[in-house]
Motif scaffolding. Structure first.
Motif, mmCIF file in Angstrom:
data_model
loop_
_atom_site.group_PDB
_atom_site.id
_atom_site.type_symbol
_atom_site.label_atom_id
_atom_site.label_comp_id
_atom_site.label_asym_id
_atom_site.label_seq_id
_atom_site.Cartn_x
_atom_site.Cartn_y
_atom_site.Cartn_z
ATOM 1 N N ALA A 10 -28.949 120.655 34.835
ATOM 2 C CA ALA A 10 -30.068 120.275 35.711
ATOM 3 C C ALA A 10 -30.862 119.130 35.102
ATOM 4 C CB ALA A 10 -30.979 121.479 35.944
ATOM 5 N N GLU A 11 -31.064 119.191 33.789
ATOM 6 C CA GLU A 11 -31.821 118.124 33.119
ATOM 7 C C GLU A 11 -31.056 116.810 33.163
ATOM 8 O OE1 GLU A 11 -33.518 117.209 28.625
ATOM 9 O OE2 GLU A 11 -33.410 119.287 29.336
ATOM 10 N N LEU A 12 -29.733 116.883 33.007
ATOM 11 C CA LEU A 12 -28.920 115.666 33.050
ATOM 12 C C LEU A 12 -29.001 114.999 34.419
ATOM 13 C CD1 LEU A 12 -25.703 116.862 31.184
ATOM 14 C CD2 LEU A 12 -27.458 115.311 30.320
ATOM 15 N N TRP A 13 -28.925 115.793 35.490
ATOM 16 C CA TRP A 13 -28.954 115.219 36.829
ATOM 17 C C TRP A 13 -30.344 114.754 37.216
ATOM 18 C CZ3 TRP A 13 -25.033 113.300 39.244
ATOM 19 C CH2 TRP A 13 -23.740 113.758 38.921
ATOM 20 N N GLU A 15 -32.460 113.548 35.087
ATOM 21 C CA GLU A 15 -32.598 112.294 34.344
ATOM 22 C C GLU A 15 -31.921 111.148 35.087
ATOM 23 O OE1 GLU A 15 -31.779 111.881 29.864
ATOM 24 O OE2 GLU A 15 -29.906 111.197 30.810
ATOM 25 N N ARG A 16 -30.686 111.377 35.555
ATOM 26 C CA ARG A 16 -29.967 110.309 36.258
ATOM 27 C C ARG A 16 -30.667 109.951 37.561
ATOM 28 N NH1 ARG A 16 -25.325 107.517 36.131
ATOM 29 N NH2 ARG A 16 -24.497 106.792 38.124
ATOM 30 N N ARG A 17 -31.164 110.965 38.292
ATOM 31 C CA ARG A 17 -31.873 110.685 39.545
ATOM 32 C C ARG A 17 -33.119 109.838 39.278
ATOM 33 N NH1 ARG A 17 -32.586 112.713 44.810
ATOM 34 N NH2 ARG A 17 -34.138 111.342 45.765
ATOM 35 N N TYR A 18 -33.832 110.170 38.214
ATOM 36 C CA TYR A 18 -35.031 109.406 37.845
ATOM 37 C C TYR A 18 -34.670 107.950 37.559
ATOM 38 C CZ TYR A 18 -38.978 107.866 34.943
ATOM 39 O OH TYR A 18 -40.027 107.166 34.406
ATOM 40 N N LEU A 19 -33.619 107.733 36.786
ATOM 41 C CA LEU A 19 -33.208 106.373 36.445
ATOM 42 C C LEU A 19 -32.756 105.607 37.683
ATOM 43 C CD1 LEU A 19 -31.180 107.159 33.190
ATOM 44 C CD2 LEU A 19 -33.512 106.254 33.337
ATOM 45 N N LEU A 20 -32.023 106.276 38.586
ATOM 46 C CA LEU A 20 -31.595 105.638 39.824
ATOM 47 C C LEU A 20 -32.785 105.261 40.692
ATOM 48 C CD1 LEU A 20 -28.514 107.862 40.750
ATOM 49 C CD2 LEU A 20 -28.448 105.415 40.220
ATOM 50 N N GLY A 49 -23.553 107.542 16.687
ATOM 51 C CA GLY A 49 -24.097 108.888 16.778
ATOM 52 C C GLY A 49 -25.370 109.029 15.961
ATOM 53 N N ALA A 50 -25.397 108.394 14.803
ATOM 54 C CA ALA A 50 -26.576 108.494 13.930
ATOM 55 C C ALA A 50 -27.794 107.852 14.595
ATOM 56 C CB ALA A 50 -26.287 107.826 12.585
ATOM 57 N N VAL A 51 -27.585 106.690 15.240
ATOM 58 C CA VAL A 51 -28.697 106.008 15.911
ATOM 59 C C VAL A 51 -29.178 106.821 17.108
ATOM 60 C CG1 VAL A 51 -29.364 103.956 17.221
ATOM 61 C CG2 VAL A 51 -28.005 103.711 15.132
ATOM 62 N N ARG A 52 -28.240 107.382 17.874
ATOM 63 C CA ARG A 52 -28.633 108.195 19.025
ATOM 64 C C ARG A 52 -29.484 109.386 18.597
ATOM 65 N NH1 ARG A 52 -23.321 107.693 20.943
ATOM 66 N NH2 ARG A 52 -22.915 109.910 20.570
ATOM 67 N N ARG A 53 -29.129 109.990 17.487
ATOM 68 C CA ARG A 53 -29.885 111.162 17.029
ATOM 69 C C ARG A 53 -31.298 110.801 16.586
ATOM 70 N NH1 ARG A 53 -24.659 112.789 15.405
ATOM 71 N NH2 ARG A 53 -24.820 111.711 13.405
ATOM 72 N N GLN A 54 -31.530 109.525 16.289
ATOM 73 C CA GLN A 54 -32.873 109.088 15.892
ATOM 74 C C GLN A 54 -33.776 108.832 17.101
ATOM 75 O OE1 GLN A 54 -32.291 105.668 13.402
ATOM 76 N NE2 GLN A 54 -31.454 106.848 11.685
ATOM 77 N N VAL A 55 -33.197 108.790 18.299
ATOM 78 C CA VAL A 55 -33.991 108.569 19.515
ATOM 79 C C VAL A 55 -34.649 109.894 19.894
ATOM 80 C CG1 VAL A 55 -33.954 107.878 21.932
ATOM 81 C CG2 VAL A 55 -32.453 106.721 20.275
ATOM 82 N N ALA A 56 -35.965 109.953 19.798
ATOM 83 C CA ALA A 56 -36.682 111.209 20.030
ATOM 84 C C ALA A 56 -36.581 111.675 21.474
ATOM 85 C CB ALA A 56 -38.150 111.055 19.622
ATOM 86 N N VAL A 57 -36.699 110.730 22.420
ATOM 87 C CA VAL A 57 -36.665 111.081 23.847
ATOM 88 C C VAL A 57 -35.636 110.177 24.534
ATOM 89 C CG1 VAL A 57 -38.023 111.416 25.945
ATOM 90 C CG2 VAL A 57 -39.123 111.655 23.711
ATOM 91 N N PRO A 58 -34.383 110.642 24.657
ATOM 92 C CA PRO A 58 -33.346 109.799 25.262
ATOM 93 C C PRO A 58 -33.710 109.294 26.656
ATOM 94 C CG PRO A 58 -32.357 111.695 24.182
ATOM 95 C CD PRO A 58 -33.846 111.913 24.141
ATOM 96 N N ARG A 59 -34.378 110.120 27.464
ATOM 97 C CA ARG A 59 -34.739 109.689 28.817
ATOM 98 C C ARG A 59 -35.650 108.466 28.769
ATOM 99 N NH1 ARG A 59 -36.902 113.348 33.887
ATOM 100 N NH2 ARG A 59 -38.454 111.907 34.673
#
Length: 292
Positions: A10-13, A15-20, A49-59
């Motif tokens: 649900a969170e993934l969808w 997030e995508r709806r928000y970006l769209l 992967g290491a850089v992605r894990r440093q992103v606190a809020v991916p959205r």
């Protein structure tokens, strides 16, 4: 995807709806919005992967990336405000889906004004939005205010005053009776509601779409409780709704009407912007809200 990256579907969808939605309102074209969001996700997975894990809020990272890609498209030579090649006209389906009046109004704005208006409407933090647009927070606020005034001036010409008043009073009665079916029938199927809490009250941080979700949300927001009252009132020269808790104005709602149904709600909840409504009038004039 690493095991630590697992996220509820649900969170993934959502997030995508928000970006769209952000990309759609920036470009005015659902096809272009899809391409922009896909590109943003490609950039996300292009990170280590290491850089992605440093992103606190991916959205937030993705929203910022989407904003920058949209601005880049709008800046291409020979493109109009929607990102289409000049002289060919943009597709009408985007306006039909997200609201013909507002999208048409957005097309008249400069790229910076359009970005300021959209990013603010979608609840993007001022610092993040200012960084994307390349302006200070103060400049961004001024751009957003100017854009809101321009959008409003075009919205108010869309429906005859008596038509508008009839629909708003019907919405008012449906809310008083807490009649979800009646309220839903008064809304366009693709109605959109915008909420501005200014980060100072718990409110939705992005637009809400669809007659049933919007009706349910409004009835929850306007639920009859002790000391809570709902009334009609002039808002920016048109009939709107005002909510009070005791003597305090706690929400101001303006509406766009098209074909005898509500196409957009603009729900002001930001305590700072409601201050003019809570000051005694000194000149007998009509208090007005500030567009979210």
């Amino acid at each position: 995807m690493d095991q630590g990256d697992a996220v509820p579907i649900a969170e993934l969808w959502e997030e995508r709806r928000y970006l769209l939605d952000v990309a759609h309102w920036m470009l005015g074209d659902p096809g272009a919005a899809e391409a922009v969001v896909d590109e943003a996700y490609l950039r996300w997975y292009g990170l280590s992967g290491a850089v992605r894990r440093q992103v606190a809020v991916p959205r937030s990272w993705l929203a910022k990336t989407v904003g920058r890609i949209c601005l880049g498209r709008l800046a291409l030579p020979g493109r109009d405000a929607t990102g289409h090649a000049a002289g060919h006209g943009g597709p009408r389906e985007a306006e039909e889906e997200a609201g013909r009046v507002v999208l048409t109004a957005l097309e008249s704005l400069s790229t910076a004004e359009r970005a300021a208006f959209v990013f603010r409407a979608f609840g993007m933090p001022p610092g993040t939005a200012a960084d994307i647009v390349g302006r200070t927070e103060r400049e961004l606020a001024e751009l957003s205010a100017r854009a809101s005034q321009l959008v409003q001036s075009q919205r108010t010409r869309s429906t005859a005053p008596h038509q508008h008043d009839t629909v708003v009073h019907a919405v008012y009665r449906a809310c008083l009776m807490e009649d979800g079916e009646l309220l839903t029938s008064l809304l366009c199927p693709d109605v959109t509601a915008f909420f501005d809490g200014g980060g100072k009250i718990r409110a939705l941080t992005g637009p809400l779409h669809g007659s049933r979700p919007v009706a349910d949300n409004l009835l929850t927001l306007l639920a009859r409780r002790p000391h809570t009252t709902l009334s009609t009132h002039s808002v920016n020269g048109r009939t709107g709704l005002v909510v009070r808790y005791g003597r305090q104005v706690t929400a101001v709602i303006s509406l766009d009407v098209a074909n005898d149904r509500v196409a957009h709600f603009w729900v002001m909840l930001n305590p700072d912007k409601l201050r003019p409504w809570n000051r005694p009038p000194t000149d007998g004039g009509t208090r007005r809200d500030t567009r979210p």
